[in-house]
Design a protein around this motif. Structure first.
Motif, PDB file in Angstrom:
ATOM      1  N   VAL A  81       0.835  -1.206   0.000  1.00 54.37           N
ATOM      2  CA  VAL A  81       0.000   0.000   0.000  1.00 54.37           C
ATOM      3  C   VAL A  81       0.869   1.256   0.000  1.00 54.37           C
ATOM      4  O   VAL A  81       0.544   2.257  -0.653  1.00 54.37           O
ATOM      5  N   GLU A 112      -5.378  -4.794  -8.219  1.00 56.73           N
ATOM      6  CA  GLU A 112      -6.510  -4.865  -7.289  1.00 56.73           C
ATOM      7  C   GLU A 112      -6.420  -6.098  -6.414  1.00 56.73           C
ATOM      8  O   GLU A 112      -7.064  -6.178  -5.358  1.00 56.73           O
ATOM      9  N   TYR A 166      -5.759  -5.689  -2.727  1.00 58.43           N
ATOM     10  CA  TYR A 166      -6.891  -5.395  -1.847  1.00 58.43           C
ATOM     11  C   TYR A 166      -7.822  -6.598  -1.697  1.00 58.43           C
ATOM     12  O   TYR A 166      -8.438  -6.768  -0.643  1.00 58.43           O
ATOM     13  N   THR A 179      -8.499  -7.911   2.011  1.00 53.26           N
ATOM     14  CA  THR A 179      -9.783  -8.200   2.665  1.00 53.26           C
ATOM     15  C   THR A 179      -9.796  -9.630   3.193  1.00 53.26           C
ATOM     16  O   THR A 179     -10.330  -9.888   4.284  1.00 53.26           O
ATOM     17  N   VAL A 186      -9.218  -1.203   3.906  1.00 59.17           N
ATOM     18  CA  VAL A 186      -8.802  -1.869   2.672  1.00 59.17           C
ATOM     19  C   VAL A 186      -9.820  -1.609   1.567  1.00 59.17           C
ATOM     20  O   VAL A 186      -9.458  -1.331   0.417  1.00 59.17           O
ATOM     21  N   ARG A 220      -9.170   0.295  -1.987  1.00 60.65           N
ATOM     22  CA  ARG A 220      -9.507  -0.323  -3.280  1.00 60.65           C
ATOM     23  C   ARG A 220     -10.424   0.590  -4.080  1.00 60.65           C
ATOM     24  O   ARG A 220     -10.259   0.741  -5.297  1.00 60.65           O
TER      25      ARG A 220
END
Length: 453
Positions: free
Chosen positions: A72, A80, A83, A87, A113, A117
């Protein structure tokens, strides 16, 4: 042992990459540009992305957290999947939390998160803001149902994102949100105005929905009807405005009738709305409803009119029976005993097992003996009424309260039978046949019985 397994897996992962990443020059490929500016950064961040997934698979959540934070910080727009894996990481941590405070901390991280995203991939063609915020809202509700304000905000953002993209939101998402909003209203966390405004704003989300989505529309309508916000006064204010803008819209009229009937409204506005709805969209259900309303107001002629009109167009036998029984009830209430008995007889002809039809028919026979000019003739009507009420009792097994009332009524009829003396003077013996020659029961065959002593 778990650490050893992770190290082995990581080593194998690196080895499988060896042929591609033996030197930094491999990361000159444009596909790796998103992982960093320099070749060293690209290699490190790419490996961190791989190790993040592997760490989660091996339940090494401490290492996975470090990899996530590094990704991050260093390459938030690389993929993607950062993320998606993030999760998965925090949902696993939530499941293993040892205290409520720890769990809530992980829930906050899970929401963080999702926000990241949405920030970096909210413009994705198929998994953009509407998709991301939908999942965020549902998971906040799942993992921290006590955060009522946060849940309302999350669902509002998800619905707004969906509307911004396609003009409508998922009916299931809307139904879940509105149910929670109504729950909060009952707990005095939101105002009546907010419930009414939200109901009006979200109702169009259910226009032209698929058949399999009807259950969500039903949930939405039932929650509103049972919320307490749907008082007759509030509903009249809401639909007065909506019908002023679209007075002949069958969807709006039907919605108004459904909600106001559920609230037991009986104002002139309500009845005029219901009558107009019937004009535009006549149906047996609406006719039954209007009949009941006008019957409650003792406007029996209007009640009867709607039922008779519905009978002209209704061909389904079961629906016709319901209408005929209601006609019989209305005519009985209006003291039109002959018409009541006739309607009940028609219902019995279609459905010989309808206990309610017999129940009404028996009362019409008993109450319609005023045209008889002597005590014996009037008492004979109770023989017929008793016989028919007995059939009602036989066919009311599924309705214990009505059945009990029918049995009590039979006892009352027996006490109204002609006396033994009256029968003797008219040369009638107990058990002999008798044909009633007056009143509504005229022409009905029955059996002579004496009044109990």
């Amino acid at each position: 042992m778990k650490r050893a397994k992770f190290l082995l897996t990581a080593a194998l992962s690196v080895m499988t990459m060896a042929s591609f990443a033996q030197d930094l020059e491999s990361f000159n490929n444009p596909a790796f540009a998103k992982y960093g500016e320099t070749l060293e950064q690209r290699k490190e961040n790419y490996l961190n992305s791989t190790f993040l997934k592997e760490s989660i698979a091996n339940r090494d959540y401490g290492a996975a957290t470090d990899y996530l934070k590094a990704l991050v910080e260093n390459c938030p727009t690389a993929s993607e999947n950062i993320y998606v894996n993030g999760t998965n990481l925090y949902k696993a941590k939530i499941q293993r939390a040892k205290s409520l405070a720890e769990k809530r901390g992980y829930v906050d991280s899970l929401m963080w998160v999702y926000d990241l995203r949405n920030l970096y991939f909210g413009d994705h063609a198929t998994r953009g803001s509407d998709y991301i915020l939908d999942r965020k809202a549902r998971e906040l509700l799942t993992y921290d149902s006590s955060d009522r304000e946060g849940i309302r905000q999350a669902f509002t953002e998800a619905i707004d994102a969906a509307v911004a993209k396609s003009g409508k939101a998922d009916p299931e998402l809307v139904a879940i949100y509105f149910k929670n909003l109504c729950d909060d209203y009952k707990n005095d966390e939101v105002s009546t105005a907010e419930i009414l405004e939200t109901y009006e704003r979200l109702s169009p989300m259910f226009d032209n929905i698929k058949p399999e989505q009807e259950e969500h529309k039903n949930t939405f309508e039932v929650c509103f009807g049972l919320s307490g916000a749907a008082s007759c006064e509030n509903l009249e204010a809401l639909f007065s405005k909506k019908l002023a803008a679209a007075p002949d819209d069958p969807a709006v009229l039907g919605q108004a009738v459904s909600l106001m009937s559920r609230a037991n409204c009986d104002s002139d506005f309500f009845f005029s709305t219901a009558e107009h709805y019937y004009e535009i969209n006549p149906s047996s259900d609406t006719a039954l409803f209007l009949a009941q309303g006008f019957q409650n107001r003792k406007e029996f002629d209007k009640a009867n009119t709607y039922l008779r009109e519905a009978l002209k167009t209704e061909n389904d036998p079961a629906e016709r029976v319901k209408l005929l029984v209601r006609v019989a009830v209305v005519e009985l209430a209006a003291q039109h005993f002959s018409a009541s008995a006739e309607a009940a007889s028609e219902a019995v002809a279609i459905d010989p097992a309808n206990g309610y039809a017999y129940y009404i028919q028996a009362q019409a026979f008993a109450m319609g003996n005023s045209g008889c000019d002597n005590e014996l003739a009037r008492g004979a009507a109770y023989w017929v009424a008793y016989d028919v009420m007995a059939k009602a009792v036989q066919n009311l097994d599924g309705e214990p309260e009505t059945k009990a009332t029918a049995q009590e009524t039979m006892s009352r009829y027996r006490r109204s039978f002609p006396t033994q003396e009256e029968c003797f003077f008219n040369e009638l013996k107990e058990g002999s046949s008798y044909v009633v020659d007056c009143g509504v029961a005229r022409g009905r065959s029955t059996t002579v019985r004496y009044r109990p002593q």
